[in-house]
Design an enzyme around this catalytic site. Structure first.
Site, PDB file in Angstrom:
ATOM      1  CG  ASN A  33      -7.550  -2.341  -6.424  1.00 31.85           C
ATOM      2  OD1 ASN A  33      -6.576  -3.069  -6.247  1.00 31.85           O
ATOM      3  ND2 ASN A  33      -7.947  -1.464  -5.500  1.00 31.85           N
ATOM      4  CG  ASP A  76      -2.083   0.878   1.120  1.00 29.24           C
ATOM      5  OD1 ASP A  76      -2.276   1.487   0.060  1.00 29.24           O
ATOM      6  OD2 ASP A  76      -2.826   0.993   2.119  1.00 29.24           O
TER       7      ASP A  76
HETATM    8  C1  FPP Z   1      -2.031   0.369  -3.199  1.00 29.48           C
HETATM    9  O1  FPP Z   1      -1.481   1.655  -3.234  1.00 29.48           O
HETATM   10  C2  FPP Z   1      -1.482  -0.363  -4.307  1.00 29.48           C
HETATM   11  C3  FPP Z   1      -2.212  -0.927  -5.285  1.00 29.48           C
HETATM   12  C4  FPP Z   1      -3.678  -0.887  -5.382  1.00 29.48           C
HETATM   13  C5  FPP Z   1      -1.564  -1.638  -6.363  1.00 29.48           C
HETATM   14  C6  FPP Z   1      -0.309  -2.346  -5.973  1.00 29.48           C
HETATM   15  C7  FPP Z   1       0.443  -2.486  -7.213  1.00 29.48           C
HETATM   16  C8  FPP Z   1       1.765  -2.521  -7.326  1.00 29.48           C
HETATM   17  C9  FPP Z   1       2.721  -2.568  -6.234  1.00 29.48           C
HETATM   18  C10 FPP Z   1       2.356  -2.510  -8.659  1.00 29.48           C
HETATM   19  C11 FPP Z   1       1.638  -3.391  -9.592  1.00 29.48           C
HETATM   20  C12 FPP Z   1       2.114  -4.746  -9.537  1.00 29.48           C
HETATM   21  C13 FPP Z   1       1.978  -5.537 -10.588  1.00 29.48           C
HETATM   22  C14 FPP Z   1       2.582  -6.882 -10.540  1.00 29.48           C
HETATM   23  C15 FPP Z   1       1.296  -5.083 -11.795  1.00 29.48           C
HETATM   24  P1  FPP Z   1      -2.462   2.831  -3.526  1.00 29.48           P
HETATM   25  O2  FPP Z   1      -2.488   3.088  -4.969  1.00 29.48           O
HETATM   26  O3  FPP Z   1      -3.805   2.537  -2.927  1.00 29.48           O
HETATM   27  O4  FPP Z   1      -1.739   3.998  -2.782  1.00 29.48           O
HETATM   28  P2  FPP Z   1      -2.421   5.097  -1.873  1.00 29.48           P
HETATM   29  O5  FPP Z   1      -3.117   4.355  -0.760  1.00 29.48           O
HETATM   30  O6  FPP Z   1      -1.270   5.898  -1.400  1.00 29.48           O
HETATM   31  O7  FPP Z   1      -3.368   5.859  -2.732  1.00 29.48           O
END
Ligand code: FPP
Length: 246
Positions: A79, A31
């Site tokens: 998501n 996250d």
């Molecule tokens: C949460 O951070 C992260 C995600 C929803 C996606 C996680 C994805 C990756 C680490 C990269 C993708 C991996 C692959 C293999 C394609 P957030 O976006 O919710 O961050 P925030 O809470 O700060 O908004």
């Protein structure tokens, strides 16, 4: 005095893993990509790109220290409700990353598996996933389960449906044996980065007896030293599995 010295050692990131118990299966809720990017005045997609780069590095590190299974939450069934551009970018990121790594991946000896519902994924993505899984199927190091279009409630329902279709009775062992991550068994250590303290429909069955560790660090910055700290903390926990202290 001894305690003071020990604390100082931990803060200096000089954690020695030799005498520590390495968790067999680590689950990670990656996250904080969006906030990491925002802090740099960049779009959220920039954070996801940094997140995937970190995932590659951390997987190699986890494999090198003897972790046998690692499951990471890359895209949840919820998501899809994010802006269309961000969803498309995450699909593109998985596709482009796998295409970039596929010819060289075997040397890392990490077995890659994508777990989750496959129905909404494009044929192009399904094809590269299949090729990646095929390419790494004989790797003998860590298994990396990438949870993509994954929801734990859905996984449990899926397992139950399979059991019923096979004409078997639903039991704890049968459910365990029909989960996407069945080879990895229970998660020993669950890590969530970015300071949030939620489970978010991630491996509800497998984390029944996990130790939970939350780090304030945003995912793109969660490096090997951070993992060492989590493992050190894990080693201090008294795992009783519902029993009494030994
Ligand atoms: C949460 O951070 C992260 C995600 C929803 C996606 C996680 C994805 C990756 C680490 C990269 C993708 C991996 C692959 C293999 C394609 P957030 O976006 O919710 O961050 P925030 O809470 O700060 O908004």
């Amino acid at each position: 005095m001894a305690l003071f010295k020990k604390r100082r050692k931990e803060n200096n990131d000089e954690i020695k893993l030799e005498n520590l118990n390495i968790p067999n299966h680590i689950g990670i809720i990656m996250d904080g990509n969006g906030r990491w990017a925002k802090r740099r005045g960049m779009p959220r997609t920039y954070g996801h790109k940094a997140g995937v780069d970190n995932l590659i590095e951390l997987s190699k590190y986890a494999n090198s220290i003897g972790v046998k299974y690692m499951t990471v939450y890359a895209f949840s069934t919820e998501n899809w409700s994010r802006p269309k551009d961000e969803v498309s970018y995450l699909m593109y990121l998985l596709d482009s990353t796998f295409n970039r790594l596929i010819d060289t991946i075997e040397k890392d000896n990490i077995k890659m598996k994508i777990v989750g519902e496959k129905d909404k994924l494009s044929d192009q993505l399904l094809d590269v996933i299949k090729r990646m899984e095929e390419k790494t199927k004989n790797c003998t190091g860590m298994t990396l389960f990438i949870a993509f279009n994954y929801g734990s409630r859905q996984e449990i329902v899926h397992a139950c449906k399979e059991i019923v279709n096979e004409g078997k009775e639903i039991s704890i062992d049968e459910i365990q044996n029909h989960l996407y991550t069945k080879d990895g068994g229970d998660v020993d250590l669950l890590i969530r980065t970015s300071g949030e303290q939620r489970i978010s429909n991630f491996m509800l069955w497998q984390i029944s007896y996990s130790e939970i560790y939350t780090a304030d660090t945003y995912w793109p910055d969660f490096n090997g030293d951070c993992l060492n700290k989590a493992i050190l903390e894990y080693n201090k926990r008294d795992r009783r599995f519902g029993g009494l202290k030994k």
